[in-house]
Design a protein around this motif. Sequence first.
Motif, PDB file in Angstrom:
ATOM      1  N   ASP A 105       0.809  -1.228   0.000  1.00  0.00           N
ATOM      2  CA  ASP A 105       0.000   0.000   0.000  1.00  0.00           C
ATOM      3  C   ASP A 105       0.840   1.274   0.000  1.00  0.00           C
ATOM      4  O   ASP A 105       0.509   2.252   0.674  1.00  0.00           O
ATOM      5  CB  ASP A 105      -0.957   0.010   1.198  1.00  0.00           C
ATOM      6  N   GLN A 106       1.914   1.277  -0.783  1.00  0.00           N
ATOM      7  CA  GLN A 106       2.733   2.480  -0.909  1.00  0.00           C
ATOM      8  C   GLN A 106       2.100   3.404  -1.940  1.00  0.00           C
ATOM      9  O   GLN A 106       1.471   2.953  -2.897  1.00  0.00           O
ATOM     10  CB  GLN A 106       4.154   2.110  -1.313  1.00  0.00           C
ATOM     11  N   TYR A 107       2.292   4.712  -1.779  1.00  0.00           N
ATOM     12  CA  TYR A 107       1.650   5.712  -2.625  1.00  0.00           C
ATOM     13  C   TYR A 107       2.664   6.788  -2.969  1.00  0.00           C
ATOM     14  O   TYR A 107       3.469   7.184  -2.123  1.00  0.00           O
ATOM     15  CB  TYR A 107       0.469   6.327  -1.865  1.00  0.00           C
ATOM     16  N   CYS A 108       2.631   7.265  -4.207  1.00  0.00           N
ATOM     17  CA  CYS A 108       3.494   8.371  -4.620  1.00  0.00           C
ATOM     18  C   CYS A 108       2.703   9.271  -5.561  1.00  0.00           C
ATOM     19  O   CYS A 108       2.115   8.803  -6.546  1.00  0.00           O
ATOM     20  CB  CYS A 108       4.747   7.827  -5.314  1.00  0.00           C
ATOM     21  N   ASP A 109       2.678  10.551  -5.257  1.00  0.00           N
ATOM     22  CA  ASP A 109       1.957  11.515  -6.088  1.00  0.00           C
ATOM     23  C   ASP A 109       2.548  11.599  -7.490  1.00  0.00           C
ATOM     24  O   ASP A 109       3.701  11.230  -7.724  1.00  0.00           O
ATOM     25  CB  ASP A 109       2.020  12.913  -5.455  1.00  0.00           C
ATOM     26  N   ALA A 110       1.781  12.139  -8.419  1.00  0.00           N
ATOM     27  CA  ALA A 110       2.249  12.368  -9.780  1.00  0.00           C
ATOM     28  C   ALA A 110       3.435  13.335  -9.756  1.00  0.00           C
ATOM     29  O   ALA A 110       3.470  14.269  -8.943  1.00  0.00           O
ATOM     30  CB  ALA A 110       1.118  12.960 -10.624  1.00  0.00           C
ATOM     31  N   LYS A 111       4.401  13.076 -10.638  1.00  0.00           N
ATOM     32  CA  LYS A 111       5.578  13.946 -10.777  1.00  0.00           C
ATOM     33  C   LYS A 111       6.221  14.235  -9.424  1.00  0.00           C
ATOM     34  O   LYS A 111       6.595  15.361  -9.108  1.00  0.00           O
ATOM     35  CB  LYS A 111       5.210  15.256 -11.465  1.00  0.00           C
ATOM     36  N   SER A 112       6.360  13.192  -8.610  1.00  0.00           N
ATOM     37  CA  SER A 112       6.886  13.344  -7.261  1.00  0.00           C
ATOM     38  C   SER A 112       7.827  12.190  -6.939  1.00  0.00           C
ATOM     39  O   SER A 112       8.048  11.316  -7.770  1.00  0.00           O
ATOM     40  CB  SER A 112       5.715  13.379  -6.267  1.00  0.00           C
ATOM     41  N   PHE A 113       8.387  12.210  -5.744  1.00  0.00           N
ATOM     42  CA  PHE A 113       9.247  11.119  -5.321  1.00  0.00           C
ATOM     43  C   PHE A 113       8.946  10.739  -3.882  1.00  0.00           C
ATOM     44  O   PHE A 113       8.327  11.485  -3.135  1.00  0.00           O
ATOM     45  CB  PHE A 113      10.729  11.481  -5.471  1.00  0.00           C
ATOM     46  N   LYS A 114       9.393   9.531  -3.511  1.00  0.00           N
ATOM     47  CA  LYS A 114       9.186   9.035  -2.155  1.00  0.00           C
ATOM     48  C   LYS A 114      10.451   8.310  -1.707  1.00  0.00           C
ATOM     49  O   LYS A 114      10.975   7.464  -2.436  1.00  0.00           O
ATOM     50  CB  LYS A 114       7.993   8.078  -2.128  1.00  0.00           C
ATOM     51  N   LEU A 115      10.938   8.622  -0.524  1.00  0.00           N
ATOM     52  CA  LEU A 115      12.072   7.924   0.073  1.00  0.00           C
ATOM     53  C   LEU A 115      11.539   6.719   0.835  1.00  0.00           C
ATOM     54  O   LEU A 115      10.669   6.858   1.697  1.00  0.00           O
ATOM     55  CB  LEU A 115      12.835   8.854   1.017  1.00  0.00           C
ATOM     56  N   ILE A 116      12.043   5.537   0.491  1.00  0.00           N
ATOM     57  CA  ILE A 116      11.657   4.298   1.162  1.00  0.00           C
ATOM     58  C   ILE A 116      12.820   3.896   2.058  1.00  0.00           C
ATOM     59  O   ILE A 116      13.948   3.739   1.583  1.00  0.00           O
ATOM     60  CB  ILE A 116      11.374   3.165   0.145  1.00  0.00           C
ATOM     61  N   THR A 117      12.574   3.731   3.357  1.00  0.00           N
ATOM     62  CA  THR A 117      13.637   3.403   4.301  1.00  0.00           C
ATOM     63  C   THR A 117      13.334   2.091   5.031  1.00  0.00           C
ATOM     64  O   THR A 117      12.242   1.548   4.922  1.00  0.00           O
ATOM     65  CB  THR A 117      13.802   4.527   5.346  1.00  0.00           C
ATOM     66  N   GLY A 118      14.319   1.611   5.795  1.00  0.00           N
ATOM     67  CA  GLY A 118      14.116   0.435   6.630  1.00  0.00           C
ATOM     68  C   GLY A 118      14.226  -0.891   5.909  1.00  0.00           C
ATOM     69  O   GLY A 118      13.768  -1.911   6.404  1.00  0.00           O
ATOM     70  N   LEU A 119      14.862  -0.899   4.726  1.00  0.00           N
ATOM     71  CA  LEU A 119      14.973  -2.130   3.943  1.00  0.00           C
ATOM     72  C   LEU A 119      16.194  -2.943   4.367  1.00  0.00           C
ATOM     73  O   LEU A 119      17.238  -2.382   4.687  1.00  0.00           O
ATOM     74  CB  LEU A 119      15.083  -1.798   2.449  1.00  0.00           C
ATOM     75  N   ASN A 120      16.067  -4.246   4.347  1.00  0.00           N
ATOM     76  CA  ASN A 120      17.206  -5.131   4.592  1.00  0.00           C
ATOM     77  C   ASN A 120      18.020  -5.271   3.314  1.00  0.00           C
ATOM     78  O   ASN A 120      17.599  -4.839   2.242  1.00  0.00           O
ATOM     79  CB  ASN A 120      16.733  -6.502   5.081  1.00  0.00           C
ATOM     80  N   ASN A 121      19.193  -5.892   3.400  1.00  0.00           N
ATOM     81  CA  ASN A 121      20.046  -6.100   2.233  1.00  0.00           C
ATOM     82  C   ASN A 121      19.377  -7.024   1.228  1.00  0.00           C
ATOM     83  O   ASN A 121      18.716  -7.987   1.606  1.00  0.00           O
ATOM     84  CB  ASN A 121      21.380  -6.721   2.653  1.00  0.00           C
ATOM     85  N   GLY A 122      19.554  -6.738  -0.052  1.00  0.00           N
ATOM     86  CA  GLY A 122      19.037  -7.613  -1.092  1.00  0.00           C
ATOM     87  C   GLY A 122      18.520  -6.846  -2.291  1.00  0.00           C
ATOM     88  O   GLY A 122      18.437  -5.621  -2.276  1.00  0.00           O
ATOM     89  N   ALA A 123      18.177  -7.600  -3.327  1.00  0.00           N
ATOM     90  CA  ALA A 123      17.618  -7.005  -4.540  1.00  0.00           C
ATOM     91  C   ALA A 123      16.247  -6.413  -4.219  1.00  0.00           C
ATOM     92  O   ALA A 123      15.389  -7.079  -3.660  1.00  0.00           O
ATOM     93  CB  ALA A 123      17.501  -8.054  -5.633  1.00  0.00           C
ATOM     94  N   THR A 124      16.062  -5.146  -4.545  1.00  0.00           N
ATOM     95  CA  THR A 124      14.823  -4.439  -4.236  1.00  0.00           C
ATOM     96  C   THR A 124      14.045  -4.205  -5.527  1.00  0.00           C
ATOM     97  O   THR A 124      14.600  -3.711  -6.507  1.00  0.00           O
ATOM     98  CB  THR A 124      15.125  -3.109  -3.537  1.00  0.00           C
ATOM     99  N   THR A 125      12.762  -4.558  -5.511  1.00  0.00           N
ATOM    100  CA  THR A 125      11.923  -4.379  -6.694  1.00  0.00           C
ATOM    101  C   THR A 125      10.588  -3.742  -6.318  1.00  0.00           C
ATOM    102  O   THR A 125      10.114  -3.882  -5.192  1.00  0.00           O
ATOM    103  CB  THR A 125      11.636  -5.724  -7.398  1.00  0.00           C
TER     104      THR A 125
END
Length: 98
Positions: A54-74
Amino acid sequence: MATVTLTAAGVGGTQSGTITTAGGSGGGKVIVANDSDSPITFKVSTAGSVVLTDQYCDAKSFKLITGLNNGATTLTVVSTTHGTSAQSGEIIYLTLVT
């Protein structure tokens, strides 16, 4: 950098490119940049497992995603909020921070 291109159905195709977080346990960070004219929703997976929904990002915008463990992110299940062909060919960028 990795990208997801929106299809005529208003959803994201398969991610092109690989981003591998290596910030340590919970230290991984990525930036999602939505270059589409529509807000998007998506899930984030690390090492093949969905870790954020349920992640959301506005049009023409960006979002910082934090708290991820090591590994390939998709990004998975990427879709525009209205699900039409208006954004066909527009790109969502995924960029590694740590």
